[in-house]
Motif scaffolding. Structure first.
Motif, PDB file in Angstrom:
ATOM      1  N   GLY A 178      90.558  15.455 -62.462  1.00  0.00           N
ATOM      2  CA  GLY A 178      90.573  15.476 -61.029  1.00  0.00           C
ATOM      3  C   GLY A 178      91.976  15.774 -60.475  1.00  0.00           C
ATOM      4  O   GLY A 178      92.988  15.495 -61.116  1.00  0.00           O
ATOM      5  N   ASP A 179      91.989  16.414 -59.304  1.00  0.00           N
ATOM      6  CA  ASP A 179      93.293  16.575 -58.672  1.00  0.00           C
ATOM      7  C   ASP A 179      93.667  15.261 -57.996  1.00  0.00           C
ATOM      8  O   ASP A 179      92.880  14.315 -57.922  1.00  0.00           O
ATOM      9  CB  ASP A 179      93.342  17.801 -57.752  1.00  0.00           C
ATOM     10  N   HIS A 180      94.911  15.157 -57.497  1.00  0.00           N
ATOM     11  CA  HIS A 180      95.449  13.855 -57.151  1.00  0.00           C
ATOM     12  C   HIS A 180      94.795  13.239 -55.913  1.00  0.00           C
ATOM     13  O   HIS A 180      94.907  12.032 -55.667  1.00  0.00           O
ATOM     14  CB  HIS A 180      96.974  13.936 -56.993  1.00  0.00           C
ATOM     15  N   THR A 181      94.082  14.057 -55.140  1.00  0.00           N
ATOM     16  CA  THR A 181      93.398  13.528 -53.949  1.00  0.00           C
ATOM     17  C   THR A 181      92.413  12.419 -54.291  1.00  0.00           C
ATOM     18  O   THR A 181      92.099  11.584 -53.427  1.00  0.00           O
ATOM     19  CB  THR A 181      92.681  14.691 -53.219  1.00  0.00           C
ATOM     20  N   ILE A 182      91.957  12.366 -55.528  1.00  0.00           N
ATOM     21  CA  ILE A 182      90.967  11.336 -55.895  1.00  0.00           C
ATOM     22  C   ILE A 182      91.498   9.924 -55.639  1.00  0.00           C
ATOM     23  O   ILE A 182      90.722   8.982 -55.538  1.00  0.00           O
ATOM     24  CB  ILE A 182      90.523  11.457 -57.368  1.00  0.00           C
ATOM     25  N   VAL A 183      92.825   9.775 -55.517  1.00  0.00           N
ATOM     26  CA  VAL A 183      93.394   8.442 -55.279  1.00  0.00           C
ATOM     27  C   VAL A 183      93.021   7.909 -53.897  1.00  0.00           C
ATOM     28  O   VAL A 183      92.881   6.696 -53.714  1.00  0.00           O
ATOM     29  CB  VAL A 183      94.932   8.485 -55.472  1.00  0.00           C
ATOM     30  N   LEU A 184      92.824   8.784 -52.934  1.00  0.00           N
ATOM     31  CA  LEU A 184      92.484   8.303 -51.580  1.00  0.00           C
ATOM     32  C   LEU A 184      91.167   7.528 -51.557  1.00  0.00           C
ATOM     33  O   LEU A 184      91.137   6.377 -51.108  1.00  0.00           O
ATOM     34  CB  LEU A 184      92.484   9.464 -50.582  1.00  0.00           C
ATOM     35  N   PRO A 185      90.072   8.112 -52.033  1.00  0.00           N
ATOM     36  CA  PRO A 185      88.831   7.304 -52.042  1.00  0.00           C
ATOM     37  C   PRO A 185      88.937   6.067 -52.935  1.00  0.00           C
ATOM     38  O   PRO A 185      88.311   5.043 -52.633  1.00  0.00           O
ATOM     39  CB  PRO A 185      87.766   8.287 -52.557  1.00  0.00           C
ATOM     40  N   ILE A 186      89.742   6.135 -54.005  1.00  0.00           N
ATOM     41  CA  ILE A 186      89.910   4.956 -54.870  1.00  0.00           C
ATOM     42  C   ILE A 186      90.617   3.846 -54.101  1.00  0.00           C
ATOM     43  O   ILE A 186      90.195   2.679 -54.134  1.00  0.00           O
ATOM     44  CB  ILE A 186      90.690   5.335 -56.156  1.00  0.00           C
ATOM     45  N   GLY A 331     101.534  -6.631 -68.011  1.00  0.00           N
ATOM     46  CA  GLY A 331     101.645  -7.953 -67.397  1.00  0.00           C
ATOM     47  C   GLY A 331     101.644  -7.921 -65.879  1.00  0.00           C
ATOM     48  O   GLY A 331     101.489  -8.956 -65.244  1.00  0.00           O
ATOM     49  N   LEU A 332     101.856  -6.749 -65.279  1.00  0.00           N
ATOM     50  CA  LEU A 332     101.666  -6.653 -63.823  1.00  0.00           C
ATOM     51  C   LEU A 332     100.162  -6.787 -63.526  1.00  0.00           C
ATOM     52  O   LEU A 332      99.324  -6.641 -64.419  1.00  0.00           O
ATOM     53  CB  LEU A 332     102.208  -5.322 -63.292  1.00  0.00           C
ATOM     54  N   ASN A 333      99.839  -7.038 -62.270  1.00  0.00           N
ATOM     55  CA  ASN A 333      98.435  -7.314 -61.927  1.00  0.00           C
ATOM     56  C   ASN A 333      97.701  -6.027 -61.543  1.00  0.00           C
ATOM     57  O   ASN A 333      97.439  -5.770 -60.361  1.00  0.00           O
ATOM     58  CB  ASN A 333      98.371  -8.356 -60.814  1.00  0.00           C
ATOM     59  N   PHE A 334      97.360  -5.266 -62.553  1.00  0.00           N
ATOM     60  CA  PHE A 334      96.715  -3.974 -62.327  1.00  0.00           C
ATOM     61  C   PHE A 334      95.257  -4.161 -61.915  1.00  0.00           C
ATOM     62  O   PHE A 334      94.501  -4.862 -62.581  1.00  0.00           O
ATOM     63  CB  PHE A 334      96.780  -3.117 -63.582  1.00  0.00           C
ATOM     64  N   VAL A 335      94.898  -3.520 -60.800  1.00  0.00           N
ATOM     65  CA  VAL A 335      93.503  -3.548 -60.357  1.00  0.00           C
ATOM     66  C   VAL A 335      92.802  -2.227 -60.664  1.00  0.00           C
ATOM     67  O   VAL A 335      91.579  -2.113 -60.494  1.00  0.00           O
ATOM     68  CB  VAL A 335      93.396  -3.866 -58.852  1.00  0.00           C
ATOM     69  N   GLY A 336      93.545  -1.250 -61.142  1.00  0.00           N
ATOM     70  CA  GLY A 336      92.955   0.025 -61.524  1.00  0.00           C
ATOM     71  C   GLY A 336      94.052   1.005 -61.898  1.00  0.00           C
ATOM     72  O   GLY A 336      95.220   0.816 -61.526  1.00  0.00           O
ATOM     73  N   VAL A 337      93.682   2.032 -62.652  1.00  0.00           N
ATOM     74  CA  VAL A 337      94.649   3.059 -63.064  1.00  0.00           C
ATOM     75  C   VAL A 337      93.935   4.409 -63.109  1.00  0.00           C
ATOM     76  O   VAL A 337      92.700   4.475 -63.150  1.00  0.00           O
ATOM     77  CB  VAL A 337      95.245   2.765 -64.471  1.00  0.00           C
ATOM     78  N   ASP A 338      94.737   5.468 -63.092  1.00  0.00           N
ATOM     79  CA  ASP A 338      94.158   6.796 -63.299  1.00  0.00           C
ATOM     80  C   ASP A 338      95.155   7.697 -63.993  1.00  0.00           C
ATOM     81  O   ASP A 338      96.352   7.388 -64.067  1.00  0.00           O
ATOM     82  CB  ASP A 338      93.723   7.438 -61.967  1.00  0.00           C
ATOM     83  N   ILE A 339      94.638   8.805 -64.498  1.00  0.00           N
ATOM     84  CA  ILE A 339      95.478   9.913 -64.948  1.00  0.00           C
ATOM     85  C   ILE A 339      94.855  11.180 -64.377  1.00  0.00           C
ATOM     86  O   ILE A 339      93.635  11.361 -64.450  1.00  0.00           O
ATOM     87  CB  ILE A 339      95.622   9.940 -66.489  1.00  0.00           C
ATOM     88  N   VAL A 340      95.683  12.000 -63.739  1.00  0.00           N
ATOM     89  CA  VAL A 340      95.143  13.121 -62.958  1.00  0.00           C
ATOM     90  C   VAL A 340      95.896  14.428 -63.248  1.00  0.00           C
ATOM     91  O   VAL A 340      96.943  14.428 -63.904  1.00  0.00           O
ATOM     92  CB  VAL A 340      95.248  12.832 -61.435  1.00  0.00           C
ATOM     93  N   GLU A 341      95.319  15.498 -62.715  1.00  0.00           N
ATOM     94  CA  GLU A 341      95.951  16.833 -62.690  1.00  0.00           C
ATOM     95  C   GLU A 341      96.053  17.486 -64.063  1.00  0.00           C
ATOM     96  O   GLU A 341      96.890  18.364 -64.272  1.00  0.00           O
ATOM     97  CB  GLU A 341      97.328  16.784 -62.006  1.00  0.00           C
ATOM     98  N   VAL A 342      95.200  17.088 -65.005  1.00  0.00           N
ATOM     99  CA  VAL A 342      95.096  17.824 -66.267  1.00  0.00           C
ATOM    100  C   VAL A 342      94.148  19.000 -66.028  1.00  0.00           C
ATOM    101  O   VAL A 342      92.978  18.795 -65.724  1.00  0.00           O
ATOM    102  CB  VAL A 342      94.559  16.930 -67.404  1.00  0.00           C
TER     103      VAL A 342
END
Ligand SMILES: [Mn+2]
Length: 382
Positions: A178-186, A331-342
């Motif tokens: 996905g391109d980086h715009t996917i972060v907005l709906p996330i 150890g940080l409080n991650f609520v989600g992650v992504d990898i984009v623009e491949v």
């Protein structure tokens, strides 16, 4: 004359090649599956064979099928119609899954991504509109919210329940863009569960473009989605970029706008001037222990090591540096992650997809570890 001999020989060749497969009475010999299992037993798929799921995880179309609970889900957002330069990241989820070399423990982590008791599931790709961006962005938000609302089978580690508005554990999702715009709906989706979130943004570019004077759907692109997210108050004002080196068409005013959106900047060259440990410490100090979302644009990595991306910028970090920073963020409080623009159409020898798949392993580890792993002393000592 020679061709006549060849023509005459054909029936003989056919008769000969058929012979080993026929018994005297013309029946096909009884080579059954029992022979394979008697000689070789049941074998797992090889690293490079079998149905396409990340690291051979069980695969379920989770949107339609809620029967398989998960603590951590892999989810593909095959979307690339808000890119400014090279399109093609819609094929990213597929290429990252295909670039699986086996996931397992490493010397650096001391454990593997599946050694924590969490239920991991590949939830497949969300079928997004290829033609209507507003529809696709809505589809992503609904899909993400749907999965985020699923009950987790156990207690996620470390627990995120204390941050959720409803005090419940929610699954965590590793999104493959996905391109980086996917972060907005996330971020829209996460905000409904956790409130404002700090973002750790690995990228060569700010992605905080000003949108004054731009109307309608065109405001939302892979260069402006953080500006939109700030307009909607989805983020805290202590987010941070890492790996920035873009050329700024608007001059240094770009940085002022970026600060107003809520970011601080770690440039690519800060790695050389201050070192990796300082980069890690700066990120940790900036985002603190509130809910954190980590988004990693593969263009953070130098195009020599990750050429297949939408907007390559020369002079980036190495894959190893990025992987080491990710370990340091455990150890940080991650609520989600992504990898984009491949964008695999621009790849060579799967170099970018392999880097991305390896980083997904690190992200899964990073989310589950309570603290960064201690530097590992190898089998021969140091
Ligand atoms: Mn980006």
């Amino acid at each position: 004359m020679r061709s006549a001999v060849i023509l005459l020989a054909i029936p003989l060749i056919v008769a000969h090649t058929q012979q080993p497969f026929a018994t005297d009475n013309g029946a096909i010999p009884d080579v059954t599956s029992e022979e394979w299992f008697r000689k070789y037993g049941a074998q797992p798929d090889l690293g490079f064979t079998g149905p396409l799921s990340f690291a051979h995880l069980p695969y379920t179309k989770c949107l339609e099928d809620a029967s398989q609970p998960f603590d951590i889900a892999i989810l593909g957002f095959p979307f690339d119609t808000t890119t400014s330069y090279r399109p093609g990241a819609r094929m990213g989820p597929r290429s990252i899954r295909a670039a699986r070399n086996s996931a397992g423990a490493t010397l650096a982590w001391g454990k593997g991504p599946f050694d924590w008791g969490a239920r991991l599931l590949d939830c497949g790709d969300v079928p997004l509109s290829q033609y209507d961006n507003s529809k696709a962005i809505d589809q992503m938000e609904i899909a993400y919210s749907t999965l985020l609302a699923r009950p987790v089978p156990g207690e996620t580690k470390p627990s995120t329940a204390f941050m959720a508005k409803d005090g419940a554990e929610h699954p965590r999702i590793v999104t493959l863009g996905g391109d980086h715009t996917i972060v907005l709906p996330i971020l829209r989706s996460l905000h409904k569960v956790y409130g404002q979130i700090s973002v750790i943004h690995f990228d060569a570019h700010f992605d905080t473009s000003a949108v004054e004077g731009i109307l309608g759907q065109e405001r939302i692109s892979h260069g402006s989605y953080f500006t939109i997210a700030a307009e909607e108050n989805l983020m805290t004002n202590h987010s941070i970029h890492a790996g920035i080196r873009q050329k700024m068409g608007g001059g240094l005013a770009v940085v002022d706008h970026d600060v107003a959106v809520g970011f601080q900047v770690i440039s690519t060259e800060d790695m050389d001037d201050y070192g990796l440990d300082a980069v890690v410490a700066k990120i940790r100090q900036r985002v603190g222990m509130g809910p954190v979302y980590l988004s990693l644009d593969i263009d953070t990595i130098d195009p020599g090591m990750a050429p297949a991306t939408g907007t390559p910028e020369a002079g980036g970090w190495t894959t190893r540096e990025v992987k080491r920073i990710l370990r340091g963020l455990s150890g940080l409080n991650f609520v989600g992650v992504d990898i984009v623009e491949v964008a695999p159409a621009f790849d060579h020898a799967e170099i970018t997809s392999l880097a991305a798949a390896s980083i997904v392993n690190d992200l899964i580890m990073m989310m589950q570890m309570e603290a960064p792993p201690k530097p590992h002393v190898g089998p021969f000592g140091l």
